[in-house]
Design a protein around this motif. Structure first.
Motif, PDB file in Angstrom:
ATOM      1  N   TYR A   1       5.117  -7.264  -1.105  1.00 35.75           N
ATOM      2  CA  TYR A   1       5.102  -5.817  -0.860  1.00 35.75           C
ATOM      3  C   TYR A   1       6.366  -5.136  -1.400  1.00 35.75           C
ATOM      4  O   TYR A   1       6.700  -4.026  -0.984  1.00 35.75           O
TER       5      TYR A   1
ATOM      6  N   THR B   1       0.379   3.791   7.592  1.00 39.62           N
ATOM      7  CA  THR B   1       0.828   3.283   6.299  1.00 39.62           C
ATOM      8  C   THR B   1       1.546   4.406   5.568  1.00 39.62           C
ATOM      9  O   THR B   1       1.531   5.564   5.991  1.00 39.62           O
ATOM     10  N   TYR B   2       2.175   4.052   4.465  1.00 38.12           N
ATOM     11  CA  TYR B   2       2.930   5.037   3.698  1.00 38.12           C
ATOM     12  C   TYR B   2       2.061   6.226   3.290  1.00 38.12           C
ATOM     13  O   TYR B   2       2.511   7.376   3.310  1.00 38.12           O
TER      14      TYR B   2
ATOM     15  N   GLU C   1       5.833  -1.668  -2.964  1.00 32.96           N
ATOM     16  CA  GLU C   1       5.587  -0.675  -1.917  1.00 32.96           C
ATOM     17  C   GLU C   1       6.875  -0.343  -1.174  1.00 32.96           C
ATOM     18  O   GLU C   1       7.155   0.821  -0.872  1.00 32.96           O
ATOM     19  N   LEU C   2       7.685  -1.360  -0.884  1.00 30.92           N
ATOM     20  CA  LEU C   2       8.940  -1.127  -0.172  1.00 30.92           C
ATOM     21  C   LEU C   2       9.895  -0.280  -1.009  1.00 30.92           C
ATOM     22  O   LEU C   2      10.574   0.604  -0.484  1.00 30.92           O
TER      23      LEU C   2
ATOM     24  N   THR D   1       3.294  -2.162   6.110  1.00 27.89           N
ATOM     25  CA  THR D   1       2.983  -2.186   4.687  1.00 27.89           C
ATOM     26  C   THR D   1       1.475  -2.333   4.493  1.00 27.89           C
ATOM     27  O   THR D   1       0.816  -3.074   5.233  1.00 27.89           O
TER      28      THR D   1
END
Length: 302
Positions: free
Chosen positions: A120, A91-92, A123-124, A72
């Protein structure tokens, strides 16, 4: 067939000593077959231990697997060096335009927090939404399983009176389920968590089916009917000594913690624990990679 990992990854030396078939990137480039691309979102604090545990299972199948690790961006790890993260993790933002054949989302020791209070969580949620279109099948583990049940299906978690820690017996409910092909009617699996999810909530959700559960530890393996998502509330990936390390850690913190159930011989923490779940761990990961990733993923992503 081998698992392909970065040449300098610390887990490599451990896996080679265990006779796990691995391949470095240079050798893999000389082969014409297409490997499976697996993405692992590693939310555990001691990331190197989790890497080894998961790679041990992914590397024991007849398929060549290309593994990428994801972290993350909105949370700074305190237990893994920045060098390790920068060298081996993406990262994503680095992967959001790619397609992956399979993905694993690990657990995290943050069950005491509401999902929305996890720093996070936003983001998750973005990543979990992305998996529905960019990943053939996703495997969620422990807290990652609870997060997926909550985000995708609105099934919340609830606190347990005491920590569920130990090795428990589980029943297989669907002998025709490919994920459990070859499983014994009863099998062992470790659990380590402070929260649980309701079996009744799972049964009420038409998209889900309960594949395995324990009378003591509750629902264990939950899957969607299309096989695109699996939620595993325990830790089949754990090494024999992992629960012992967690027990010693909790004791050193002064926590009122019970000895893990059915784990130490004679319930004596001084005795070396015996792994009772290794074969089913390998079988589950092999079945997942074969039936729900390799057999379902397109050779060329559009």
């Amino acid at each position: 067939m081998p698992i392909k990992i970065p040449q300098q990854l610390p887990a490599r030396e451990i896996l080679e000593k265990e006779n796990i078939f691995i391949m470095d990137e240079d050798r893999a480039k000389q082969q014409d077959i297409r490997p499976l691309n697996i993405l692992i979102l590693n939310l555990m604090p001691e990331k190197e231990k989790t890497e080894t545990q998961l790679l041990r299972l992914l590397g024991n199948t007849p398929l060549q697997v290309n593994v990428n690790f994801l972290r993350t961006a909105t949370h700074e790890s305190k237990n893994t060096s920045r060098y390790h993260l920068e060298q081996f993790y993406k990262t994503y933002a680095d992967v959001k335009d790619r397609k992956f054949d399979g993905m694993i989302i690990t657990g995290a020791p943050i069950e005491h927090l509401n999902f929305e209070d996890v720093n996070y969580w936003e983001e998750l949620m973005t990543i979990m939404k992305w998996t529905t279109t960019n990943v053939t099948s996703t495997l969620h583990i422990c807290w990652g399983a609870q997060a997926a049940l909550y985000y995708h299906y609105g099934i919340g978690k609830f606190p347990l009176p005491q920590k569920c820690s130990g090795v428990f017996t589980h029943k297989v409910f669907d002998r025709k389920e490919k994920l459990l092909r070859g499983f014994d009617d009863l099998f062992f699996a470790p659990h380590s968590r402070y929260t649980d999810v309701s079996i009744d909530d799972i049964h009420r959700c038409q998209q889900l089916k309960l594949l395995s559960a324990s009378e003591e530890a509750g629902p264990f393996i939950i899957g969607t009917k299309d096989g695109k998502q699996f939620m595993i509330t325990g830790h089949l990936e754990y090494s024999a000594e992992t629960l012992a390390e967690e027990y010693q850690r909790d004791q050193s913190k002064g926590l009122d913690i019970n000895i893990p159930v059915n784990y130490f011989p004679n319930d004596n923490p001084k005795e070396k624990p015996i792994n009772k779940w290794r074969s089913h761990a390998h079988l589950l990961f092999s079945n997942w990679l074969n039936y729900y990733v390799y057999q379902e993923t397109p050779y060329e992503w559009d």
